[in-house]
Enzyme design. Sequence first.
Site, PDB file in Angstrom:
ATOM      1  N   CYS A   1       0.829  -1.210   0.000  1.00 30.00           N
ATOM      2  CA  CYS A   1       0.000   0.000   0.000  1.00 30.00           C
ATOM      3  C   CYS A   1       0.863   1.260   0.000  1.00 30.00           C
ATOM      4  O   CYS A   1       1.547   1.558   0.984  1.00 30.00           O
ATOM      5  CB  CYS A   1      -0.929  -0.034   1.216  1.00 30.00           C
ATOM      6  SG  CYS A   1      -1.793   1.510   1.537  1.00 30.00           S
TER       7      CYS A   1
ATOM      8  N   CYS B   1      -0.002   3.879   2.671  1.00 27.24           N
ATOM      9  CA  CYS B   1       0.413   3.395   3.993  1.00 27.24           C
ATOM     10  C   CYS B   1       1.863   3.788   4.282  1.00 27.24           C
ATOM     11  O   CYS B   1       2.216   4.090   5.427  1.00 27.24           O
ATOM     12  CB  CYS B   1       0.270   1.882   4.078  1.00 27.24           C
ATOM     13  SG  CYS B   1      -1.425   1.276   3.882  1.00 27.24           S
TER      14      CYS B   1
END
Length: 316
Positions: A31, A34
């Site tokens: 991600c 993230c």
Amino acid sequence: MINVTLENFETEVIGASHDIPVLLDFWAPWCGPCKVIGPLLEKVETDYAGRFKLVKIDSDQEQELSKAFGIRSIPTCVLMIGGKPVDGFMGAVPESQIKTFLDKHLPPEGASLTDAEDAQALLAAGDVEAALHKLQETLAADPANDDARHELVKLLIHHNALEEAKAALAPALAAIPRQIRFDALHHFLNAIEFVNTDPRGNWELAQFDELIAANKRDFDTRMAKARVLMVEGQWTVAMDELMEIIMRDKAWGDAVPRKTFVAILELLTPPKPKGAAQDTGKTAGGIEIAGKVVAETDPQAQMVATYRRKLSMALN
């Protein structure tokens, strides 16, 4: 910052959040956003110097936890206080927004503990005498301090100072309306007093069961058994016995079985965290996190919820 799995979730998140707010960061290695917010969260944790605890949960590896929290996209952050999720946000938000979010829920930097919290800290350090003195001193100065009174009564009961506990509890029982937490302590004290003064307090459970088998409607024996079980800490078995009375006669004994059942639920329910959002099932940001999360990850919360439903069904 620590990494959390299902195995250590109970200790590192549920348990820890009763002492300090815990911010969960649901992320995954693939991600991109993230990787942006992760370092920001760690920086904020350092900046806030112990005011909250940051934990990271790999949503790919811990799919059961992700499912329990209803995680639909990552990154998603969820704040836990007192064993419950209270708020959350999604996406790689800037540092300033993270701090604004935390400041809504965390006590101000340098804020002093309440007298009750101060006493709890003394207890955690093993100084029972100092905790008792602190609470008694607080009540003497402010008799309307219900939190201090509640903690004092609990502490006195725990150390078998029953007459002192009854005296400290009396003003709260005379208040109108009476708070359920004080009513719960009142019923617990009644159970202890029964065990200490009634000959049946020394009976083996088999003696109760023999009488109940001969007469299913021997409610007095069932009530006596439930009180013995309460004092022994066999809470669920005590509630099962009380439920047998409630299902057969809701009004028996001025509804004391029902009131005692409710008292046990209150005694077993953790206090709500200060400033927690209402349990609507969603956070202020609309993330569906409340409800089944705690039920699926906290066995005691699941048990309390189950017995609340049982009582509701019996009374309807």
